[in-house]
Scaffold this motif. Sequence first.
Motif: not given
Length: 309
Positions: A255-276
């Motif tokens: 919906r074109r909302d460009e508010t900076p978005y951050f995930l705060y999670t446990i043990m993210p993988s490299d793949t997860q970081r890339q997908l974000v």
Amino acid sequence: MQYRFYNFTLDTAQLYLTASGVPVDADARQLQLLRLLIDSYPEPCSQQLLLERLWPDTVVSHWSAGRLVSDTRKLFRNLGYEGPLIQTLHGRGYRLAPELVAQLREVPAASARPAINSPAADTAPAHPVAAETRPVTTHASFWRLCGVMGLLLLVTAATVYFITARRIPDEGVPLVIGEAADVRGRILWVDDNPGNNLAERHDFEARGIAVYIVTNTEDALTLLSMYRYQAVISDMGRGDEPLAGFKLMERMRARRDETPYFLYTIMPSDTQRQLVQQRGGNGVAVTSDELFSLVLPLFAEDSAAPAGR
């Protein structure tokens, strides 16, 4: 070993659970999880340890531990338990909630599982360092249920009032009590267990940053359509949705909302970081220091401008 808390009895040796003396149909891994958390308290159990101990010699997704914790919380909620059960400690794993530990007491284990409504389930002597609990009867259970329902209504009403009072008014309207007039900006924090992030939120607020809490994606999207936030911080899994954090991010960008978005999670993988990054997110944090390093620069840039609507 048997442990009692509130109206529950947990046998960690035979792996069974009763509520008010009535056997509960619980998954064995849920009871094994509680046993591990009890044995390790006050130290947390890491996600890797849970995977190794609960799924030995089995290849499973790293989401399995988080889903098991969520299912265990849901089991006790469905049994009428309203208190905190398991804490999520970002970057460290999971730990039994201190409020539950305060009620936990060790009792002698029976030679066999108690029958339904067996008085033996309510007459075992208390552990000398544990808090005293009251015997459960059918009459008391009825009034306890009434009390829980009344408390739930009060909590719901208080939550609605809190969200309403904390909402940011239109330009030209004085701010309601709950936000200082000189805030540097606002964060929308999405987490179905907001008590896990109290220290981080207090740190942001001490820096003059207002933090607003919602527990689900729909409420987050509603507030984002009404007010301006400098950042959105979200957990990854919520309830029965292990990818709730990703879904919120995708719906914001759609919906074109460009508010900076951050995930705060446990043990993210490299793949997860890339997908974000690929799907429009701005970063993934595991520790509070990492979270602050990602989010605070936004307010340094924005500090000269009013927070606005």
